[in-house]
Design a protein around this motif. Structure first.
Motif, PDB file in Angstrom:
ATOM      1  N   MET A 267     -13.962 -18.939   0.189  1.00  0.00           N
ATOM      2  CA  MET A 267     -13.045 -17.822   0.389  1.00  0.00           C
ATOM      3  C   MET A 267     -12.634 -17.243  -0.966  1.00  0.00           C
ATOM      4  SD  MET A 267      -9.183 -17.842   1.989  1.00  0.00           S
ATOM      5  CE  MET A 267      -9.732 -18.366   3.616  1.00  0.00           C
ATOM      6  N   THR A 268     -12.639 -15.929  -1.070  1.00  0.00           N
ATOM      7  CA  THR A 268     -12.206 -15.267  -2.292  1.00  0.00           C
ATOM      8  C   THR A 268     -10.692 -15.332  -2.406  1.00  0.00           C
ATOM      9  OG1 THR A 268     -14.071 -13.730  -2.194  1.00  0.00           O
ATOM     10  CG2 THR A 268     -12.203 -13.099  -3.568  1.00  0.00           C
ATOM     11  N   THR A 269     -10.203 -15.682  -3.589  1.00  0.00           N
ATOM     12  CA  THR A 269      -8.766 -15.646  -3.825  1.00  0.00           C
ATOM     13  C   THR A 269      -8.325 -14.199  -3.958  1.00  0.00           C
ATOM     14  OG1 THR A 269      -8.787 -17.788  -4.943  1.00  0.00           O
ATOM     15  CG2 THR A 269      -6.918 -16.341  -5.392  1.00  0.00           C
ATOM     16  N   GLU A 270      -7.313 -13.816  -3.202  1.00  0.00           N
ATOM     17  CA  GLU A 270      -6.847 -12.432  -3.250  1.00  0.00           C
ATOM     18  C   GLU A 270      -5.351 -12.361  -3.009  1.00  0.00           C
ATOM     19  OE1 GLU A 270      -8.805 -10.108  -0.255  1.00  0.00           O
ATOM     20  OE2 GLU A 270      -8.255 -11.446   1.379  1.00  0.00           O
ATOM     21  N   LEU A 271      -4.760 -11.319  -3.569  1.00  0.00           N
ATOM     22  CA  LEU A 271      -3.346 -11.047  -3.380  1.00  0.00           C
ATOM     23  C   LEU A 271      -3.211  -9.980  -2.307  1.00  0.00           C
ATOM     24  CD1 LEU A 271      -0.405 -11.469  -4.242  1.00  0.00           C
ATOM     25  CD2 LEU A 271      -0.737  -9.639  -5.935  1.00  0.00           C
ATOM     26  N   LEU A 272      -2.552 -10.327  -1.224  1.00  0.00           N
ATOM     27  CA  LEU A 272      -2.367  -9.417  -0.101  1.00  0.00           C
ATOM     28  C   LEU A 272      -0.983  -8.784  -0.181  1.00  0.00           C
ATOM     29  CD1 LEU A 272      -3.734 -11.751   2.721  1.00  0.00           C
ATOM     30  CD2 LEU A 272      -4.980  -9.935   1.547  1.00  0.00           C
ATOM     31  N   TYR A 273      -0.956  -7.457  -0.134  1.00  0.00           N
ATOM     32  CA  TYR A 273       0.309  -6.725  -0.147  1.00  0.00           C
ATOM     33  C   TYR A 273       0.478  -6.052   1.205  1.00  0.00           C
ATOM     34  CZ  TYR A 273       3.816  -3.190  -1.375  1.00  0.00           C
ATOM     35  OH  TYR A 273       4.938  -2.405  -1.405  1.00  0.00           O
ATOM     36  N   PHE A 274       1.407  -6.560   1.995  1.00  0.00           N
ATOM     37  CA  PHE A 274       1.668  -6.012   3.319  1.00  0.00           C
ATOM     38  C   PHE A 274       2.775  -4.972   3.204  1.00  0.00           C
ATOM     39  CE2 PHE A 274      -0.073 -10.227   3.918  1.00  0.00           C
ATOM     40  CZ  PHE A 274      -0.978 -10.057   4.954  1.00  0.00           C
ATOM     41  N   HIS A 275       2.497  -3.760   3.697  1.00  0.00           N
ATOM     42  CA  HIS A 275       3.436  -2.665   3.482  1.00  0.00           C
ATOM     43  C   HIS A 275       3.292  -1.622   4.575  1.00  0.00           C
ATOM     44  CE1 HIS A 275       0.699   0.659   2.190  1.00  0.00           C
ATOM     45  NE2 HIS A 275      -0.133  -0.374   2.134  1.00  0.00           N
ATOM     46  N   ASP A 276       4.189  -0.671   4.552  1.00  0.00           N
ATOM     47  CA  ASP A 276       4.081   0.543   5.360  1.00  0.00           C
ATOM     48  C   ASP A 276       4.531   1.675   4.445  1.00  0.00           C
ATOM     49  OD1 ASP A 276       5.092   2.778   7.149  1.00  0.00           O
ATOM     50  OD2 ASP A 276       4.336   1.419   8.688  1.00  0.00           O
ATOM     51  N   PRO A 277       3.771   2.764   4.364  1.00  0.00           N
ATOM     52  CA  PRO A 277       4.143   3.839   3.430  1.00  0.00           C
ATOM     53  C   PRO A 277       5.479   4.496   3.763  1.00  0.00           C
ATOM     54  CG  PRO A 277       2.345   4.533   4.864  1.00  0.00           C
ATOM     55  CD  PRO A 277       2.514   3.058   5.071  1.00  0.00           C
ATOM     56  N   MET A 278       5.990   4.281   4.993  1.00  0.00           N
ATOM     57  CA  MET A 278       7.288   4.832   5.356  1.00  0.00           C
ATOM     58  C   MET A 278       8.356   3.745   5.456  1.00  0.00           C
ATOM     59  SD  MET A 278       6.260   7.861   8.064  1.00  0.00           S
ATOM     60  CE  MET A 278       7.974   8.396   8.253  1.00  0.00           C
ATOM     61  N   CYS A 279       8.133   2.626   4.789  1.00  0.00           N
ATOM     62  CA  CYS A 279       9.104   1.536   4.726  1.00  0.00           C
ATOM     63  C   CYS A 279       9.979   1.750   3.494  1.00  0.00           C
ATOM     64  CB  CYS A 279       8.376   0.196   4.638  1.00  0.00           C
ATOM     65  SG  CYS A 279       9.384  -1.173   4.051  1.00  0.00           S
TER      66      CYS A 279
ATOM     67  N   LEU B  79       4.860  -0.023  10.936  1.00  0.00           N
ATOM     68  CA  LEU B  79       6.221  -0.290  11.391  1.00  0.00           C
ATOM     69  C   LEU B  79       6.493   0.240  12.793  1.00  0.00           C
ATOM     70  CD1 LEU B  79       8.575   0.405   8.337  1.00  0.00           C
ATOM     71  CD2 LEU B  79       8.428  -1.707   9.663  1.00  0.00           C
ATOM     72  N   ALA B  80       6.025   1.463  13.064  1.00  0.00           N
ATOM     73  CA  ALA B  80       6.379   2.109  14.330  1.00  0.00           C
ATOM     74  C   ALA B  80       5.196   2.896  14.869  1.00  0.00           C
ATOM     75  CB  ALA B  80       7.580   3.034  14.138  1.00  0.00           C
ATOM     76  N   PRO B  81       4.820   2.684  16.130  1.00  0.00           N
ATOM     77  CA  PRO B  81       3.653   3.349  16.711  1.00  0.00           C
ATOM     78  C   PRO B  81       3.873   4.843  16.939  1.00  0.00           C
ATOM     79  CG  PRO B  81       4.804   2.085  18.379  1.00  0.00           C
ATOM     80  CD  PRO B  81       5.454   1.747  17.075  1.00  0.00           C
ATOM     81  N   ASP B  82       2.809   5.507  17.353  1.00  0.00           N
ATOM     82  CA  ASP B  82       2.860   6.952  17.578  1.00  0.00           C
ATOM     83  C   ASP B  82       3.917   7.318  18.617  1.00  0.00           C
ATOM     84  OD1 ASP B  82       0.687   7.560  15.817  1.00  0.00           O
ATOM     85  OD2 ASP B  82      -0.686   6.827  17.346  1.00  0.00           O
ATOM     86  N   SER B  83       4.651   8.374  18.308  1.00  0.00           N
ATOM     87  CA  SER B  83       5.673   8.853  19.236  1.00  0.00           C
ATOM     88  C   SER B  83       6.013  10.302  18.910  1.00  0.00           C
ATOM     89  CB  SER B  83       6.940   7.999  19.135  1.00  0.00           C
ATOM     90  OG  SER B  83       7.971   8.544  19.938  1.00  0.00           O
ATOM     91  N   ASP B  84       6.183  11.102  19.949  1.00  0.00           N
ATOM     92  CA  ASP B  84       6.635  12.480  19.786  1.00  0.00           C
ATOM     93  C   ASP B  84       8.118  12.633  20.098  1.00  0.00           C
ATOM     94  OD1 ASP B  84       4.120  13.500  19.055  1.00  0.00           O
ATOM     95  OD2 ASP B  84       3.497  13.621  21.163  1.00  0.00           O
ATOM     96  N   GLU B  85       8.771  11.510  20.420  1.00  0.00           N
ATOM     97  CA  GLU B  85      10.179  11.548  20.783  1.00  0.00           C
ATOM     98  C   GLU B  85      11.066  11.678  19.546  1.00  0.00           C
ATOM     99  OE1 GLU B  85      11.534  11.582  23.859  1.00  0.00           O
ATOM    100  OE2 GLU B  85       9.470  11.748  24.599  1.00  0.00           O
ATOM    101  N   PRO B  86      12.057  12.549  19.585  1.00  0.00           N
ATOM    102  CA  PRO B  86      13.009  12.624  18.467  1.00  0.00           C
ATOM    103  C   PRO B  86      13.696  11.277  18.262  1.00  0.00           C
ATOM    104  CG  PRO B  86      13.298  14.481  19.971  1.00  0.00           C
ATOM    105  CD  PRO B  86      12.377  13.509  20.656  1.00  0.00           C
TER     106      PRO B  86
END
Length: 211
Positions: A1-13, A43-50
């Motif tokens: 297994m390759t050693t790697e640094l995982l960055y978990f994010h959301d661009p709107m977080c 973080l949040a799925p698709d929605s058209d609701e205000p």
């Protein structure tokens, strides 16, 4: 297994926005042979609701808390007056994946563009039009980007990323995990200084090398 640094994010977080300066500093100091992989968690799925009033107040409160706890983090609260917010981040996540597919060097540029648009410019990255405009602003082709953004391939990739994030040893975004042949190692974050995170990485890499 390759050693790697995982960055978990959301661009709107918003906490990811607060962490960005430290994350950038950390990336500049990492060992050159350490692979870095960004994972959009959705973080949040698709929605058209205000967005509900309660959620608006909650997110505005989080922005205020971040400004108090993380010196130098700025927010433009005009967003809440000028835009029609929705609790929906999947479009922004797809935009990051499309940018990476079209040009790997544009992955982080798209993340940063989304963050600046959302937090400083009072523009809504939940809207496709905003994301297409941002793609053009960072140098991507408008038509190609828009086509990819609505395509099945990127949707499948997003679902894979979200599933992977949900199975990872993390409690939210942002999160860092150093994955080595000896297993995953969640890292403690510091929102003001990259040095403590770097020390954790260096210690884990030494321990891994020692077997």
């Amino acid at each position: 297994m390759t050693t790697e640094l995982l960055y978990f994010h959301d661009p709107m977080c918003s906490w990811c926005w607060a962490f960005r300066p430290v994350w950038t500093d950390l990336c500049n100091q990492l060992p050159r042979d350490l692979t870095v992989r960004r994972v959009v968690g959705g973080l949040a799925p698709d929605s058209d609701e205000p967005m509900s009033l309660d959620m608006r107040l909650k997110l505005k409160g989080i922005w205020q808390t971040i400004q108090e706890r993380v010196p130098g983090t700025r927010f433009n609260f005009a967003f809440w007056d000028n835009c029609s917010p929705r609790r929906s981040t999947y479009n922004a996540c797809r935009a990051v994946l499309v940018a990476a597919r079209l040009s790997p060097m544009h992955e982080d540029r798209m993340i940063h563009a989304i963050q600046q648009a959302y937090y400083l410019e009072a523009r809504n990255p939940s809207d496709i039009g905003t994301l297409v405009d941002l793609a053009v602003e960072i140098g991507l082709d408008r038509t190609l980007f828009a086509t990819e953004l609505s395509g099945a391939a990127v949707q499948a990739l997003l679902l894979d990323e979200v599933t992977f994030a949900r199975s990872a040893p993390i409690n939210g975004f942002p999160s860092l995990v150093l994955r080595t042949p000896l297993g995953p190692h969640p890292l403690s974050l510091d929102y003001c200084d990259a040095a403590p995170i770097l020390r954790q990485i260096e210690t884990t890499l030494r321990n891994t090398a020692a077997g």
